[in-house]
Design an enzyme around this catalytic site. Structure first.
Site: not given
Ligand code: HH2
Length: 283
Positions: A222, A262
């Site tokens: 991210k 995740r």
């Protein structure tokens, strides 16, 4: 020790679990277009299992900032052929979707978990989960929606706001008859939060654990990882060059009590967690 009850599996969370990401999309922020057809998505599922994934998370709609909504028929066409095959792989299958029609269709195919970045706020979504006897569910915090979330991120201290939202979402679902052992919570790293707010959610993750549910977190590749890595003179690394930073964040999250991470980079994360467990379990 806690476990996550899902359609076919009770996932033992005494050991931290790695959820491998399978994006059946043309436009995901880090791997868009790489597994956009069913055959290559399925090959990717098998690859992630060889690398040590404990759970597969299959998604047909990108939620990157500014991403357009995908029509229902398109999302069904992307996801169903992959889920149909993936449920035969002897591993819990999660589906990343916010649409109740997709949820119902994948549960009919035998999917184990619904992972909803909207935390079942779309009309009809909570009913689908409550109407199923056993599926697991991940409720994630998102501020605003993918189109607008980064244009106007949250204000103030994100940690208590995220905690309150997640506690209320979990309670609302239990009020519909869903047992708490089916529910996992996720702070939603990057979803309408500033870089500082994302890292505060990691530094103070213990405050989220106080809710009493297992925590799932998704730091993988991210932009906050890119922002942390960026030197003053350089541009942030592109998503595929954020692997080491992502593994570091996943490891810190597990050290601070997260039970499921995740990730895109399963092999690297599994290796890091093996080292962590070596120390944690033997000394
Ligand atoms: N992040 C993304 C998508 N789904 N689900 C949960 N529970 N937690 C997350 O942090 C999360 C999520 C975004 O990552 P990715 O799937 O790689 O990208 P895209 O949404 O562009 O497909």
């Amino acid at each position: 020790m806690s476990c996550w009850k899902t359609t076919r599996y009770e996932i033992d969370l005494a050991r931290p679990r790695v959820m491998g990401i399978v994006n059946v999309t043309p436009d995901s922020f880090s791997d868009g277009g790489r597994h956009a057809d069913a055959a290559s998505a399925l090959r990717h599922c098998e690859q992630l299992l060889r690398e040590g994934a404990d759970i597969l998370d299959i998604g047909g709609e990108s939620t990157r900032p500014g991403s357009p909504a995908v029509p229902l028929h398109e999302e069904l066409a992307r996801v169903l052929p992959v889920v149909r095959e993936a449920v035969g792989l002897n591993v819990p299958v999660s589906v990343d979707t916010a649409k109740p029609e997709v949820m119902a269709a994948v549960l009919d195919l035998g999917a184990d978990i619904l992972n909803d970045v909207w935390a079942l706020r779309r009309p009809g979504a909570a009913e689908v989960v409550a109407g199923h006897p056993a599926c697991g569910v991940c409720l994630m915090h998102m501020h605003r929606d993918p189109q607008t979330m980064q244009a106007a991120p949250m204000a103030g201290d994100a940690v208590p706001q995220v905690l309150l939202f997640l506690e209320q979402a979990a309670q609302a679902l239990q009020a519909r008859g869903v047992h708490r052992s089916r529910i996992v919570l996720d702070p939603g790293i990057g979803f309408g939060k500033t870089v500082a707010q994302n890292f505060a959610l990691l530094a103070r993750q213990d405050e989220l654990l106080a809710a009493g549910y297992p925590l799932l977190v998704g730091w993988s590749r991210k932009s906050s990882i890119g922002a942390a890595v960026q030197g003053s003179a350089t541009a942030p690394p592109p998503p595929e060059a954020r692997v080491a930073g992502s593994v570091a964040a996943a490891l810190m999250a597990v050290e601070r009590g997260a039970r499921i991470v995740r990730v895109h980079d399963v092999r690297e994360t599994v290796q890091a967690l093996a080292v962590w467990r070596q120390v944690r379990e033997n000394y």
